[in-house]
Design a protein around this motif. Sequence first.
Motif, PDB file in Angstrom:
ATOM      1  N   GLY A  49      35.988  59.398  38.499  1.00 40.18           N
ATOM      2  CA  GLY A  49      37.051  60.383  38.326  1.00 40.18           C
ATOM      3  C   GLY A  49      37.246  60.891  36.914  1.00 40.18           C
ATOM      4  N   SER A  50      37.210  60.011  35.923  1.00 38.39           N
ATOM      5  CA  SER A  50      37.480  60.407  34.542  1.00 38.39           C
ATOM      6  C   SER A  50      36.947  59.331  33.602  1.00 38.39           C
ATOM      7  N   LYS A  51      37.005  59.628  32.308  1.00 37.32           N
ATOM      8  CA  LYS A  51      36.570  58.624  31.334  1.00 37.32           C
ATOM      9  C   LYS A  51      37.464  57.393  31.403  1.00 37.32           C
ATOM     10  N   GLU A  52      38.765  57.594  31.551  1.00 37.99           N
ATOM     11  CA  GLU A  52      39.676  56.460  31.655  1.00 37.99           C
ATOM     12  C   GLU A  52      39.387  55.648  32.918  1.00 37.99           C
ATOM     13  N   GLY A  53      39.114  56.349  34.023  1.00 37.08           N
ATOM     14  CA  GLY A  53      38.791  55.653  35.265  1.00 37.08           C
ATOM     15  C   GLY A  53      37.539  54.812  35.123  1.00 37.08           C
ATOM     16  N   LEU A  54      36.535  55.346  34.440  1.00 40.00           N
ATOM     17  CA  LEU A  54      35.309  54.601  34.179  1.00 40.00           C
ATOM     18  C   LEU A  54      35.582  53.407  33.285  1.00 40.00           C
ATOM     19  N   PHE A  55      36.384  53.611  32.270  1.00 41.88           N
ATOM     20  CA  PHE A  55      36.718  52.549  31.327  1.00 41.88           C
ATOM     21  C   PHE A  55      37.427  51.390  32.023  1.00 41.88           C
ATOM     22  N   LEU A  56      38.420  51.717  32.837  1.00 43.13           N
ATOM     23  CA  LEU A  56      39.173  50.681  33.542  1.00 43.13           C
ATOM     24  C   LEU A  56      38.318  49.986  34.597  1.00 43.13           C
ATOM     25  N   ALA A  57      37.369  50.707  35.179  1.00 40.44           N
ATOM     26  CA  ALA A  57      36.485  50.113  36.192  1.00 40.44           C
ATOM     27  C   ALA A  57      35.627  49.001  35.590  1.00 40.44           C
ATOM     28  N   ILE A  58      35.288  49.127  34.306  1.00 37.77           N
ATOM     29  CA  ILE A  58      34.534  48.068  33.618  1.00 37.77           C
ATOM     30  C   ILE A  58      35.340  46.774  33.626  1.00 37.77           C
ATOM     31  N   PHE A  59      36.610  46.882  33.280  1.00 34.60           N
ATOM     32  CA  PHE A  59      37.480  45.706  33.237  1.00 34.60           C
ATOM     33  C   PHE A  59      37.717  45.144  34.633  1.00 34.60           C
ATOM     34  N   GLU A  60      37.966  46.028  35.586  1.00 31.00           N
ATOM     35  CA  GLU A  60      38.257  45.577  36.939  1.00 31.00           C
ATOM     36  C   GLU A  60      37.076  44.825  37.541  1.00 31.00           C
ATOM     37  N   ARG A  61      35.855  45.280  37.262  1.00 28.56           N
ATOM     38  CA  ARG A  61      34.673  44.597  37.799  1.00 28.56           C
ATOM     39  C   ARG A  61      34.539  43.204  37.222  1.00 28.56           C
ATOM     40  N   LYS A  62      34.684  43.076  35.915  1.00 28.04           N
ATOM     41  CA  LYS A  62      34.540  41.777  35.261  1.00 28.04           C
ATOM     42  C   LYS A  62      35.636  40.813  35.704  1.00 28.04           C
ATOM     43  N   ILE A  63      36.861  41.292  35.706  1.00 25.56           N
ATOM     44  CA  ILE A  63      37.992  40.427  36.005  1.00 25.56           C
ATOM     45  C   ILE A  63      38.004  40.029  37.475  1.00 25.56           C
ATOM     46  N   SER A  64      37.629  40.938  38.356  1.00 27.10           N
ATOM     47  CA  SER A  64      37.636  40.657  39.788  1.00 27.10           C
ATOM     48  C   SER A  64      36.676  39.534  40.142  1.00 27.10           C
ATOM     49  N   SER A  65      35.485  39.553  39.568  1.00 29.27           N
ATOM     50  CA  SER A  65      34.505  38.510  39.891  1.00 29.27           C
ATOM     51  C   SER A  65      34.966  37.153  39.381  1.00 29.27           C
ATOM     52  N   PHE A  66      35.600  37.123  38.213  1.00 29.04           N
ATOM     53  CA  PHE A  66      36.078  35.853  37.669  1.00 29.04           C
ATOM     54  C   PHE A  66      37.308  35.376  38.433  1.00 29.04           C
ATOM     55  N   ARG A  67      38.139  36.307  38.876  1.00 29.52           N
ATOM     56  CA  ARG A  67      39.322  35.929  39.648  1.00 29.52           C
ATOM     57  C   ARG A  67      38.921  35.210  40.938  1.00 29.52           C
ATOM     58  N   THR A  68      37.897  35.715  41.611  1.00 31.16           N
ATOM     59  CA  THR A  68      37.419  35.066  42.833  1.00 31.16           C
ATOM     60  C   THR A  68      36.967  33.647  42.542  1.00 31.16           C
ATOM     61  N   LEU A  69      36.264  33.471  41.451  1.00 28.99           N
ATOM     62  CA  LEU A  69      35.810  32.133  41.063  1.00 28.99           C
ATOM     63  C   LEU A  69      36.996  31.217  40.789  1.00 28.99           C
ATOM     64  N   LEU A  70      37.983  31.697  40.049  1.00 32.52           N
ATOM     65  CA  LEU A  70      39.170  30.893  39.741  1.00 32.52           C
ATOM     66  C   LEU A  70      39.936  30.528  41.009  1.00 32.52           C
ATOM     67  N   GLN A  71      40.048  31.470  41.911  1.00 36.13           N
ATOM     68  CA  GLN A  71      40.761  31.206  43.167  1.00 36.13           C
ATOM     69  C   GLN A  71      40.040  30.150  43.995  1.00 36.13           C
ATOM     70  N   ASN A  72      38.719  30.194  44.004  1.00 37.30           N
ATOM     71  CA  ASN A  72      37.947  29.184  44.736  1.00 37.30           C
ATOM     72  C   ASN A  72      38.132  27.797  44.120  1.00 37.30           C
ATOM     73  N   ILE A  73      38.168  27.747  42.803  1.00 36.96           N
ATOM     74  CA  ILE A  73      38.408  26.471  42.125  1.00 36.96           C
ATOM     75  C   ILE A  73      39.817  25.970  42.441  1.00 36.96           C
ATOM     76  N   GLY A  74      40.796  26.855  42.334  1.00 42.16           N
ATOM     77  CA  GLY A  74      42.184  26.473  42.556  1.00 42.16           C
ATOM     78  C   GLY A  74      42.461  25.979  43.962  1.00 42.16           C
ATOM     79  N   SER A  75      41.715  26.468  44.949  1.00 42.93           N
ATOM     80  CA  SER A  75      41.958  26.088  46.350  1.00 42.93           C
ATOM     81  C   SER A  75      41.136  24.887  46.795  1.00 42.93           C
ATOM     82  N   ASP A  76      40.339  24.324  45.903  1.00 46.82           N
ATOM     83  CA  ASP A  76      39.498  23.176  46.252  1.00 46.82           C
ATOM     84  C   ASP A  76      40.320  21.893  46.187  1.00 46.82           C
ATOM     85  N   ASP A  77      40.706  21.388  47.347  1.00 50.18           N
ATOM     86  CA  ASP A  77      41.570  20.206  47.413  1.00 50.18           C
ATOM     87  C   ASP A  77      40.837  18.907  47.083  1.00 50.18           C
TER      88      ASP A  77
END
Length: 215
Positions: A49-77
């Motif tokens: 959509g725009s330069k800002e949209g591209l810029f934010l997509a970089i952060f969202e991709r990196k953070i999303s993949s790490f968030r999934t990993l953290l959530q998997n760790i947090g839910s491991d009983d």
Amino acid sequence: MDKDKIDKKDHILDVAERVFSDLGFDGASTRTISSEAGVNMAMLNYYFGSKEGLFLAIFERKISSFRTLLQNIGSDDSMSSWDKLAKCIDNYVERIIVNNCFQKLINREITMTKRWDLSDKIVEILMVNVFEVRKIIEEGLNSGNFYKDIDIPMVIATMFGTKNYIINTPQMSSLIVGHDIRDEKFMEEVLKPRLKTYMKRLLKAYLVNENDNSK
């Protein structure tokens, strides 16, 4: 979205991350990014959509993949709260050492930007993973695995702040560490395990209640 489109988006984001980290948000242009990525402007605009949209997509991709990993760790009983946090530290250090380009981008845009609306959006994205780490610390507190009087914000600041100082002030930290931290071989073979060991020993001594029988 089919695999070819996902691969194309990832390729554009890889190129954009490098260009933004080298030139900053103001210095980079979507035309430069599209040229280096080998795609036309229409495709780039269609995806982001725009330069800002591209810029934010970089952060969202990196953070999303790490968030999934953290959530998997947090839910491991099967793991104690400390084991979960130690695993978070290991994975966090792995990611920051191999993603210097992204770390440079974060530092440049959060500490130097005058675009407060954009930096606020970046911080909001980054805080998602901070909350995942906080949940693990709070779990240890509530279970008695951690001392009752721990300072959770300071623990989080220590985890993320140690990295910020070492990675984002290379001239100072190289003198303190005694080696150029921009040396990729040194970072991979020496600094990475050294940082993991330091962070885990420091935080375990502060957090873990040795009288907790549930460990």
